[in-house]
Enzyme design. Sequence first.
Site, PDB file in Angstrom:
ATOM      1  N   ILE A  17     -37.280 -81.500  50.931  1.00  0.00           N
ATOM      2  CA  ILE A  17     -37.857 -82.814  50.641  1.00  0.00           C
ATOM      3  C   ILE A  17     -38.221 -83.596  51.895  1.00  0.00           C
ATOM      4  O   ILE A  17     -38.812 -84.671  51.806  1.00  0.00           O
ATOM      5  CB  ILE A  17     -36.907 -83.667  49.758  1.00  0.00           C
ATOM      6  CG1 ILE A  17     -35.493 -83.687  50.340  1.00  0.00           C
ATOM      7  CG2 ILE A  17     -36.921 -83.193  48.319  1.00  0.00           C
ATOM      8  CD1 ILE A  17     -34.536 -84.607  49.571  1.00  0.00           C
ATOM      9  N   GLU A  50     -38.774 -83.358  56.473  1.00  0.00           N
ATOM     10  CA  GLU A  50     -38.616 -82.663  57.748  1.00  0.00           C
ATOM     11  C   GLU A  50     -38.819 -83.685  58.849  1.00  0.00           C
ATOM     12  O   GLU A  50     -39.852 -84.361  58.890  1.00  0.00           O
ATOM     13  CB  GLU A  50     -39.648 -81.549  57.871  1.00  0.00           C
ATOM     14  CG  GLU A  50     -39.402 -80.687  59.079  1.00  0.00           C
ATOM     15  CD  GLU A  50     -40.138 -79.351  58.964  1.00  0.00           C
ATOM     16  OE1 GLU A  50     -39.493 -78.320  59.121  1.00  0.00           O
ATOM     17  OE2 GLU A  50     -41.354 -79.388  58.709  1.00  0.00           O
ATOM     18  N   THR A  66     -37.713 -84.873  63.158  1.00  0.00           N
ATOM     19  CA  THR A  66     -37.638 -84.295  64.494  1.00  0.00           C
ATOM     20  C   THR A  66     -36.319 -83.546  64.660  1.00  0.00           C
ATOM     21  O   THR A  66     -36.248 -82.549  65.375  1.00  0.00           O
ATOM     22  CB  THR A  66     -37.671 -85.443  65.539  1.00  0.00           C
ATOM     23  OG1 THR A  66     -38.530 -86.465  65.049  1.00  0.00           O
ATOM     24  CG2 THR A  66     -38.121 -84.966  66.885  1.00  0.00           C
ATOM     25  N   SER A  89     -34.063 -82.717  61.969  1.00  0.00           N
ATOM     26  CA  SER A  89     -33.443 -82.075  60.807  1.00  0.00           C
ATOM     27  C   SER A  89     -34.457 -81.689  59.736  1.00  0.00           C
ATOM     28  O   SER A  89     -35.600 -82.141  59.762  1.00  0.00           O
ATOM     29  CB  SER A  89     -32.448 -83.051  60.169  1.00  0.00           C
ATOM     30  OG  SER A  89     -33.158 -84.117  59.589  1.00  0.00           O
ATOM     31  N   SER A  90     -33.984 -80.842  58.822  1.00  0.00           N
ATOM     32  CA  SER A  90     -34.728 -80.585  57.585  1.00  0.00           C
ATOM     33  C   SER A  90     -33.842 -81.069  56.458  1.00  0.00           C
ATOM     34  O   SER A  90     -32.614 -80.938  56.533  1.00  0.00           O
ATOM     35  CB  SER A  90     -34.977 -79.094  57.398  1.00  0.00           C
ATOM     36  OG  SER A  90     -35.935 -78.659  58.327  1.00  0.00           O
ATOM     37  N   LYS A 109     -28.753 -82.389  54.533  1.00  0.00           N
ATOM     38  CA  LYS A 109     -29.470 -82.591  55.801  1.00  0.00           C
ATOM     39  C   LYS A 109     -28.987 -81.547  56.799  1.00  0.00           C
ATOM     40  O   LYS A 109     -27.844 -81.599  57.247  1.00  0.00           O
ATOM     41  CB  LYS A 109     -29.221 -84.014  56.306  1.00  0.00           C
ATOM     42  CG  LYS A 109     -29.909 -84.320  57.624  1.00  0.00           C
ATOM     43  CD  LYS A 109     -29.909 -85.809  57.932  1.00  0.00           C
ATOM     44  CE  LYS A 109     -30.477 -86.051  59.325  1.00  0.00           C
ATOM     45  NZ  LYS A 109     -30.812 -87.418  59.600  1.00  0.00           N
ATOM     46  N   ASP A 168     -33.459 -97.191  64.662  1.00  0.00           N
ATOM     47  CA  ASP A 168     -34.675 -96.502  64.222  1.00  0.00           C
ATOM     48  C   ASP A 168     -35.118 -97.011  62.854  1.00  0.00           C
ATOM     49  O   ASP A 168     -35.424 -96.218  61.957  1.00  0.00           O
ATOM     50  CB  ASP A 168     -34.409 -94.987  64.200  1.00  0.00           C
ATOM     51  CG  ASP A 168     -35.705 -94.180  64.279  1.00  0.00           C
ATOM     52  OD1 ASP A 168     -36.756 -94.771  64.628  1.00  0.00           O
ATOM     53  OD2 ASP A 168     -35.668 -92.970  63.983  1.00  0.00           O
TER      54      ASP A 168
HETATM   55  N1  LIG Z   1     -30.592 -88.892  50.669  1.00  0.00           N
HETATM   56  C1  LIG Z   1     -31.884 -88.614  50.571  1.00  0.00           C
HETATM   57  N2  LIG Z   1     -32.511 -88.619  49.375  1.00  0.00           N
HETATM   58  C2  LIG Z   1     -33.826 -88.325  49.267  1.00  0.00           C
HETATM   59  N3  LIG Z   1     -34.621 -88.025  50.331  1.00  0.00           N
HETATM   60  C3  LIG Z   1     -34.061 -88.021  51.570  1.00  0.00           C
HETATM   61  C4  LIG Z   1     -32.669 -88.316  51.754  1.00  0.00           C
HETATM   62  N4  LIG Z   1     -32.398 -88.254  53.073  1.00  0.00           N
HETATM   63  C5  LIG Z   1     -33.553 -87.952  53.690  1.00  0.00           C
HETATM   64  N5  LIG Z   1     -34.564 -87.794  52.813  1.00  0.00           N
HETATM   65  C6  LIG Z   1     -35.971 -87.440  53.109  1.00  0.00           C
HETATM   66  O1  LIG Z   1     -36.012 -86.652  54.299  1.00  0.00           O
HETATM   67  C7  LIG Z   1     -36.737 -87.333  55.341  1.00  0.00           C
HETATM   68  C8  LIG Z   1     -36.128 -87.017  56.706  1.00  0.00           C
HETATM   69  O2  LIG Z   1     -34.768 -87.442  56.733  1.00  0.00           O
HETATM   70  P1  LIG Z   1     -34.097 -88.100  58.046  1.00  0.00           P
HETATM   71  O3  LIG Z   1     -34.898 -89.294  58.448  1.00  0.00           O
HETATM   72  O4  LIG Z   1     -32.655 -88.317  57.763  1.00  0.00           O
HETATM   73  O5  LIG Z   1     -34.300 -86.923  59.111  1.00  0.00           O
HETATM   74  P2  LIG Z   1     -34.753 -86.944  60.659  1.00  0.00           P
HETATM   75  O6  LIG Z   1     -34.853 -85.503  61.081  1.00  0.00           O
HETATM   76  O7  LIG Z   1     -33.810 -87.750  61.446  1.00  0.00           O
HETATM   77  O8  LIG Z   1     -36.182 -87.640  60.572  1.00  0.00           O
HETATM   78  P3  LIG Z   1     -37.053 -88.408  61.678  1.00  0.00           P
HETATM   79  O9  LIG Z   1     -37.300 -87.488  62.805  1.00  0.00           O
HETATM   80  O10 LIG Z   1     -38.317 -88.745  60.912  1.00  0.00           O
HETATM   81  O11 LIG Z   1     -36.311 -89.645  62.062  1.00  0.00           O
HETATM   82  C9  LIG Z   1     -36.697 -88.815  54.933  1.00  0.00           C
HETATM   83  O12 LIG Z   1     -37.770 -89.551  55.449  1.00  0.00           O
HETATM   84  C10 LIG Z   1     -36.753 -88.700  53.400  1.00  0.00           C
HETATM   85  O13 LIG Z   1     -38.072 -88.540  52.932  1.00  0.00           O
END
Ligand SMILES: Nc1ncnc2c1ncn2[C@@H]1O[C@H](COP(=O)(O)OP(=O)(O)OP(=O)(O)O)[C@@H](O)[C@H]1O
Length: 474
Positions: A32, A34, A36, A38-39, A73, A160
Amino acid sequence: MGEVPPEVVEEMQELATAVPGLKTRYKLLDKIGEGTFSSVYKAEDLTGSVIKSFSRHFWDSGNRQERRYVALKRIYVTSSPNRIYNELNLLYMLCGSTRVAPLCDALRHHDQVIAVLPWYRHEEFRNFYRDLPIKGIKKYLSELLQALSFVHSKGIIHRDIKPTNFLYNPQFGRGVLVDFGLAEMESDSKSETRHGKEMRTSENYCPCKGEQSSQGQTQVYPGNHPHHKGKQTSAMPSAAHSIVDLTKGYPKHETRRNKRANRAGTRGFRAPEVLMKCSNQSTKIDIWSVGVILLSFLARRFPMFQSLDDTDSLLELCCVFGTKKMRKCASLHGLGFDVSGLEGISEDGYKGGLAEFIQQLLHGEVEAGTFPSYSIAFETYEFLVNRSTGESIAPSVEFQVAYNYSQHDLKKYHDEVWSDHYWCLEVLDQCLTLDPHKRSTADELLSSTFFNELVDSDCTEENDDEDDVLIIEN
Ligand SMILES: Nc1ncnc2c1ncn2[C@@H]1O[C@H](COP(=O)(O)OP(=O)(O)OP(=O)(O)O)[C@@H](O)[C@H]1O
């Protein structure tokens, strides 16, 4: 849920194999997100233990089946162990608010780390920011500020804040803050303090700290202590650290030391003090980002600021606020600010402030006829024009037809919507105040008139962590 692409199926199989024990507890359903670092995958909680322990965090969509879903995550192995520990630890500290996604479970096998959060059905910001009515914007902001009020009360800076990190469901009027990958304790962000010790050097001292203390309790630094008058110690800043010279670049043989400070965040959302490498950063940097989001709502632009680097970002702010205010802001952080060679940047920026800036942006769209005259944008534009000229724009026929309003209803509607706009702009000004010490806190903003009508209905955040149980397994 639509068909899952074969490459995602393969990726999920690989993940299930990489982390033994995962398959017995969670059934991976789809990817759902992706980012920088994590997925993120949607999964079913097979044992029901997460939902049992964290039930109040799950949004009730009326579909009981949805309450079984979690978000897994997978933190990339390229993230440093410190960073991963920091994120999980902060999430653990933040389990007490339903407006912050709690860490429900964490799995680790060798270098594979997975954080388990409730899954939230939300809408992408891009799909609603143009059309959310002013009452909807109010609800969105109230949810976000309540999340921040909680985070800030724990002394944590999110760092952020941006729409993708605030999962919002316009239908439920609920939002939740995610992604604490860049978050830090406010006390750690002040690079003058490490391990409880004050370390004042010219690289990490920011004069705004003195400014702050002069506004609150008095703090004495060697440089302004009566016994040190005239005896500059080498550890104290003697003059401006470095000049933000946007036209001439940095001097070739710079002898002054460069400032050092945490500049993490997302471009376009970073507060001026982050761009100016202030070492006294506080939770107020998150409030600035809230202001940028609000600006997107009102001016219908997303992203609002797009510069690739810090210098261009400062220039963007300069176009809006003008050089006078930016110079003042720079001097607060011990910097000079020189844009003398650049054309088209005025001393005063938009004289009518942010309201005039928004009006100009919307005006372009009015001219192009790109929004319907009964939309939030039209309401905002109408309010702004009326505010600046004192002349009311006649309500459009489409508006009256669309809302089936009589003249009486229309007047009532306008009074309400216009007072909402008035107070909303006040919130915007408070968020986008260049001086962080004068910028409002989340709590101050929540008590502003704009949110009055919500106070009784939803500003009571339960804060009992007792029923949240964290299960950590290797
Ligand atoms: N608990 C959740 N429920 C539904 N969707 C989620 C949830 N957590 C994250 N997501 C989806 O996954 C995306 C990426 O999550 P997150 O921001 O935690 O990861 P990141 O790798 O740190 O991202 P970025 O590099 O954009 O900051 C979110 O923008 C959202 O669309």
